[in-house]
Design a protein around this motif. Structure first.
Motif, PDB file in Angstrom:
ATOM      1  N   GLU A  29      17.876  -3.631  -5.212  1.00  0.00           N
ATOM      2  CA  GLU A  29      17.287  -4.229  -4.008  1.00  0.00           C
ATOM      3  C   GLU A  29      18.279  -5.142  -3.305  1.00  0.00           C
ATOM      4  OE1 GLU A  29      13.762  -6.154  -5.321  1.00  0.00           O
ATOM      5  OE2 GLU A  29      12.520  -4.345  -5.157  1.00  0.00           O
ATOM      6  N   CYS A  32      20.941  -3.044  -1.492  1.00  0.00           N
ATOM      7  CA  CYS A  32      20.390  -2.362  -0.322  1.00  0.00           C
ATOM      8  C   CYS A  32      20.106  -3.344   0.808  1.00  0.00           C
ATOM      9  CB  CYS A  32      19.115  -1.616  -0.705  1.00  0.00           C
ATOM     10  SG  CYS A  32      19.370  -0.148  -1.741  1.00  0.00           S
ATOM     11  N   GLN A  33      19.581  -4.510   0.485  1.00  0.00           N
ATOM     12  CA  GLN A  33      19.258  -5.488   1.520  1.00  0.00           C
ATOM     13  C   GLN A  33      20.514  -6.015   2.208  1.00  0.00           C
ATOM     14  OE1 GLN A  33      16.902  -8.349  -0.615  1.00  0.00           O
ATOM     15  NE2 GLN A  33      14.999  -7.252  -0.284  1.00  0.00           N
ATOM     16  N   SER A  38      17.028   0.970   2.641  1.00  0.00           N
ATOM     17  CA  SER A  38      15.723   0.850   2.005  1.00  0.00           C
ATOM     18  C   SER A  38      15.861   1.145   0.507  1.00  0.00           C
ATOM     19  CB  SER A  38      14.735   1.835   2.633  1.00  0.00           C
ATOM     20  OG  SER A  38      13.504   1.808   1.939  1.00  0.00           O
ATOM     21  N   ASP A  40      13.719   2.038  -1.535  1.00  0.00           N
ATOM     22  CA  ASP A  40      12.887   3.168  -1.959  1.00  0.00           C
ATOM     23  C   ASP A  40      13.585   4.509  -1.777  1.00  0.00           C
ATOM     24  OD1 ASP A  40      10.897   1.350  -2.542  1.00  0.00           O
ATOM     25  OD2 ASP A  40       9.949   1.522  -0.572  1.00  0.00           O
ATOM     26  N   GLU A  41      14.688   4.541  -1.043  1.00  0.00           N
ATOM     27  CA  GLU A  41      15.378   5.802  -0.757  1.00  0.00           C
ATOM     28  C   GLU A  41      16.604   6.032  -1.631  1.00  0.00           C
ATOM     29  OE1 GLU A  41      16.329   5.763   3.351  1.00  0.00           O
ATOM     30  OE2 GLU A  41      14.235   5.694   4.032  1.00  0.00           O
ATOM     31  N   LYS A 197      16.422 -10.495   3.354  1.00  0.00           N
ATOM     32  CA  LYS A 197      15.473  -9.745   4.175  1.00  0.00           C
ATOM     33  C   LYS A 197      15.851  -9.809   5.645  1.00  0.00           C
ATOM     34  CE  LYS A 197      10.512  -9.285   5.087  1.00  0.00           C
ATOM     35  NZ  LYS A 197       9.156  -9.838   4.799  1.00  0.00           N
ATOM     36  N   GLU A 201      16.815  -6.600   8.012  1.00  0.00           N
ATOM     37  CA  GLU A 201      16.134  -6.304   9.273  1.00  0.00           C
ATOM     38  C   GLU A 201      17.121  -6.225  10.433  1.00  0.00           C
ATOM     39  OE1 GLU A 201      13.195  -9.309   9.697  1.00  0.00           O
ATOM     40  OE2 GLU A 201      11.815  -8.443   8.208  1.00  0.00           O
ATOM     41  N   GLN A 204      19.083  -2.958  10.164  1.00  0.00           N
ATOM     42  CA  GLN A 204      18.245  -1.814  10.517  1.00  0.00           C
ATOM     43  C   GLN A 204      18.027  -1.744  12.025  1.00  0.00           C
ATOM     44  OE1 GLN A 204      14.667  -2.234   8.223  1.00  0.00           O
ATOM     45  NE2 GLN A 204      15.649  -1.727   6.270  1.00  0.00           N
TER      46      GLN A 204
END
Length: 311
Positions: A29, A32-33, A38, A40-41, A197, A201, A204
């Motif tokens: 996590e 990825c952050q 994500s 989950d991918e 986070k 964001e 992304q």
């Protein structure tokens, strides 16, 4: 401090600091952050082995400075239900299925709310000597102490994302200074998660903006409007300027008395050019000579050199 190196799909390599109780899911996590992916991918692998995200770092058999890599997940990873057995201090066990996104605090509050006999027994309470007893949950040798830490710890962050697990609950008296240090560490963890986070964001959003196609219609209207404005401005300026032909005729008439040869008015009109070399004559010194011979040609040089050498 122990750390691992994670290679991301965009080619960047990140250094993630770890502690023995940090789960592989938390490493995934965090990586990825930091890059806006994500969790989950993706899966995380060491060499050719895909790591189990539910185990802590101490049980993953990974060396210090291990080289890890994020790879696309072969199956979708969504928040699934986990079977939790909560073992109370008196040995009683409470079992149920819960979403892995719930926190430990939500877990204890659920059983306190649904079982009247457990009301006020699972969370913080006072003992017989009026000392505060804080709840302590033990998950795979990892202790979570205090209600604030319980609110910040989800089942997923503890590695409980599938199957079944046992959580042992006990109550312990903790000194105020020690409890303050625990709360400070929890605040630092929450601030770090909020920053990660925010970074995720922002990245992304940047990726979405870069992938959006440009509005061709709007971009085409602007040059057309600019071109029309340029034509209007040119027409306005041309109306204010005098006729070019009139200026040429007037200037030629003024210069006529000062020149030896008068230029006809018809030849001075705009759009006509005066012929050149109309009265040209060769000089008298060139009479009888062949003026069409190129003096720089090879034949002329050779004949000239031979004549000079003979003389």
């Amino acid at each position: 401090m122990t750390s691992v190196s994670v290679l991301c799909p965009n080619g960047r390599r990140l250094c993630v600091s770890v502690v023995p109780n940090k789960t592989i899911m938390q490493i995934l996590e965090e990586a990825c952050q930091k890059q806006g992916f994500s969790p989950d991918e993706f899966d995380i692998q060491h060499g050719r082995k895909v790591l189990d995200t539910s185990i802590p770092f101490r049980f993953a058999n990974l060396p210090n400075k291990a080289q890890l890599e994020l790879i696309p997940s072969t199956r979708p990873k969504k928040d699934s239900n986990v079977t939790i057995a909560l073992q109370l201090p008196d040995g009683e066990r409470l079992q149920g299925d819960f979403n892995c996104g719930l926190t430990l605090y939500d877990l204890l509050n659920y059983w306190e709310t649904n079982k009247i006999e457990l009301k006020g027994r699972l969370l913080s309470r006072l003992d017989e000597s009026d000392r505060m007893l804080h709840p302590v949950c033990t998950v795979m040798r990892q202790e979570v102490i205090g209600e604030k830490a319980l609110q910040a710890s989800t089942l997923k962050s503890l590695g409980l994302i599938k199957g079944a697990s046992v959580i042992r609950l006990m109550h312990r008296h903790v000194e105020a200074s020690a409890m303050e240090k625990i709360n400070i560490s929890v605040d630092e963890f929450l601030n770090r998660q909020a920053k990660l986070k925010e970074i995720a964001e922002r990245k992304q959003t940047e990726a979405v903006l870069q992938s959006e196609p440009m509005d061709v219609g709007a971009s085409a209207e602007k040059p057309q409007a600019h071109f029309q404005m340029t034509l209007d401005q040119t027409a306005t300026v041309s109306q204010k300027l005098p006729n070019v032909a009139e200026i040429s005729v007037a200037s030629s008439q003024e210069m006529a008395p000062h020149t030896s040869t008068n230029i006809p008015e018809s030849s001075a009109a705009f759009g006509q050019s005066v012929p050149l070399f109309t009265e040209f004559k060769f000089p008298e010194q060139t009479r009888g000579e062949d003026v069409y011979i190129n003096e720089l040609s090879a034949s002329y040089r050779s004949s000239h050199i031979d004549t000079s050498a003979r003389s």
